[in-house]
Motif scaffolding. Sequence first.
Motif, PDB file in Angstrom:
ATOM      1  N   SER A 299     -74.344 -94.441 122.850  1.00 16.53           N
ATOM      2  CA  SER A 299     -74.045 -93.952 121.921  1.00 16.53           C
ATOM      3  C   SER A 299     -75.164 -94.067 121.234  1.00 16.53           C
ATOM      4  O   SER A 299     -75.002 -93.698 119.284  1.00 16.53           O
TER       5      SER A 299
ATOM      6  N   GLY B 201     -59.134 -99.220 116.721  1.00 15.61           N
ATOM      7  CA  GLY B 201     -59.267 -99.896 118.050  1.00 15.61           C
ATOM      8  C   GLY B 201     -59.456-101.162 117.731  1.00 15.61           C
ATOM      9  O   GLY B 201     -59.025-101.988 116.842  1.00 15.61           O
TER      10      GLY B 201
ATOM     11  N   GLY C  92     -67.161 -93.231 116.234  1.00 18.62           N
ATOM     12  CA  GLY C  92     -67.956 -94.554 117.197  1.00 18.62           C
ATOM     13  C   GLY C  92     -67.497 -95.374 117.999  1.00 18.62           C
ATOM     14  O   GLY C  92     -67.156 -94.855 119.141  1.00 18.62           O
ATOM     15  N   THR C  93     -66.871 -96.131 117.485  1.00 19.81           N
ATOM     16  CA  THR C  93     -66.311 -97.399 118.599  1.00 19.81           C
ATOM     17  C   THR C  93     -64.636 -97.454 118.491  1.00 19.81           C
ATOM     18  O   THR C  93     -63.572 -98.436 119.057  1.00 19.81           O
TER      19      THR C  93
ATOM     20  N   ARG D 264     -63.688-110.744 125.504  1.00 23.87           N
ATOM     21  CA  ARG D 264     -64.778-109.991 126.150  1.00 23.87           C
ATOM     22  C   ARG D 264     -64.451-110.316 127.464  1.00 23.87           C
ATOM     23  O   ARG D 264     -65.131-110.877 128.185  1.00 23.87           O
TER      24      ARG D 264
ATOM     25  N   TYR E 109     -64.343-106.828 111.127  1.00 16.78           N
ATOM     26  CA  TYR E 109     -65.899-105.758 111.600  1.00 16.78           C
ATOM     27  C   TYR E 109     -66.141-105.226 110.893  1.00 16.78           C
ATOM     28  O   TYR E 109     -67.412-104.708 110.996  1.00 16.78           O
TER      29      TYR E 109
ATOM     30  N   LYS F 146     -64.325 -97.755 129.798  1.00 11.38           N
ATOM     31  CA  LYS F 146     -65.373 -98.545 128.975  1.00 11.38           C
ATOM     32  C   LYS F 146     -66.211 -98.904 129.971  1.00 11.38           C
ATOM     33  O   LYS F 146     -66.447-100.200 130.245  1.00 11.38           O
TER      34      LYS F 146
ATOM     35  N   ARG G 183     -70.504 -87.578 123.363  1.00 14.51           N
ATOM     36  CA  ARG G 183     -70.447 -89.004 123.809  1.00 14.51           C
ATOM     37  C   ARG G 183     -70.082 -88.704 124.940  1.00 14.51           C
ATOM     38  O   ARG G 183     -70.347 -89.667 126.457  1.00 14.51           O
TER      39      ARG G 183
ATOM     40  N   ASN H 263     -71.450 -96.199 128.971  1.00 11.29           N
ATOM     41  CA  ASN H 263     -70.947 -95.198 126.823  1.00 11.29           C
ATOM     42  C   ASN H 263     -71.865 -95.692 126.052  1.00 11.29           C
ATOM     43  O   ASN H 263     -71.644 -94.727 125.143  1.00 11.29           O
ATOM     44  N   TYR H 264     -71.907 -96.936 126.183  1.00  3.12           N
ATOM     45  CA  TYR H 264     -72.548 -97.647 124.187  1.00  3.12           C
ATOM     46  C   TYR H 264     -74.088 -97.661 124.256  1.00  3.12           C
ATOM     47  O   TYR H 264     -74.187 -96.914 123.137  1.00  3.12           O
TER      48      TYR H 264
ATOM     49  N   GLN I 136     -70.882 -93.760 110.351  1.00  3.38           N
ATOM     50  CA  GLN I 136     -70.821 -93.385 111.798  1.00  3.38           C
ATOM     51  C   GLN I 136     -70.701 -92.625 112.477  1.00  3.38           C
ATOM     52  O   GLN I 136     -70.914 -91.655 111.795  1.00  3.38           O
TER      53      GLN I 136
ATOM     54  N   GLU J  40     -63.838 -88.805 119.449  1.00  5.93           N
ATOM     55  CA  GLU J  40     -63.538 -90.215 118.590  1.00  5.93           C
ATOM     56  C   GLU J  40     -64.795 -90.809 117.400  1.00  5.93           C
ATOM     57  O   GLU J  40     -65.307 -89.301 116.807  1.00  5.93           O
TER      58      GLU J  40
END
Length: 355
Positions: free
Chosen positions: A199, A296, A229-230, A136, A166, A191, A181, A195-196, A213, A227
């Motif tokens: 959601s 993803g 979800g992620t 990350r 995941y 990113k 979104r 944005n997250y 999702q 899209e």
Amino acid sequence: MNIKITKATKSRIDSVDMNNIPFGKVFSDHMFIADYIDGKWTNLEIKPIQNLSLHPSNLALHYGQSVFEGMKASVTKEGVPCLFRPEMHAKRINKSAARMCMPAFPEDLFVEAVTKLVGIEKNWIPPYDGSALYIRPFMFATDEFLGVRPSEKYKFIIMTLPVGPYYTKPVSLKAETEFVRAAIGGVGEAKAAGNYAASLYPAKLAQEQGFDQIMWLDAKEFKYIQEVGTMNIFFVIDGVIVTPQTDGAILKGITRDSFITIFKDAGYKVEERLIGIDEVFAAHADGKLQEVFGAGTAAVVSKVERIHHDGKEIKLDVSDYKIANLAYDTLTGLRNGTVEDKFGWVIPVEIMETV
């Protein structure tokens, strides 16, 4: 640029059950950190992971200047740690940073920092199928100031953490017809942390209704699919692989890009275009919708078994999926060295002495 390395005196790895890793909660021993001060990146260091000290007026907390990436390191059957297309992540975080009025981080330094950090944390890479060392990288504003303007100082940090799969089962999706979104001209392609955050509420509502999702639709007509979800999303309709075209509101996924290349190399026809939710339901009614799956970094491939839209539902038999399996098997094989890397995507990492 020299990166100072300060190693932990004792690793915590012996306290971790690598067979039972909750996603996102177990972190390795070290992190990379750098500061943007007076127009340049400085204080480059790999050191034991630790808490940060922030003033309550930190600009990122109030006005949201924060961007990130998601990557994975894997290990081959011979025990060599590898990165997958790290230069693409370097380019993408800088595109995100530019959209959020933040400075670029040198691409060569990005790759060097990730490589050295993974080389130190090699023992944290789980050797099991579906597992990896999640990486990350992220950047955020650090000015101590309450005012709507870009920060003049920033931190860039890279953390790593061992992760298992995941999603462990096929997912169900709700096509969202109230919340959006992203819109063209907004920050959907970046990113960006916000944005997250935006959601979370609609995702919570969907989960309360029994879905895993959200399938996001366009902000103007709630007609075209963006899209899931992620993840980016793929449809197989009558033998043709279709994925929504990136238009500024859809993240340019590196896994998405890799799959498109893999599919074309395997001889499949791939279309990047607008695809409406009505087209998907019509294809299913005609018996032509063969597969739906998300793509993803975290999930790799997530098979979709149910889609709900405006009171109607599609149910799919994921046991018949072939193209989703091709995508997963090829990408996983590239990462563990069992599939030939004809694209030059996999970068071996030199193992460094650990604590």
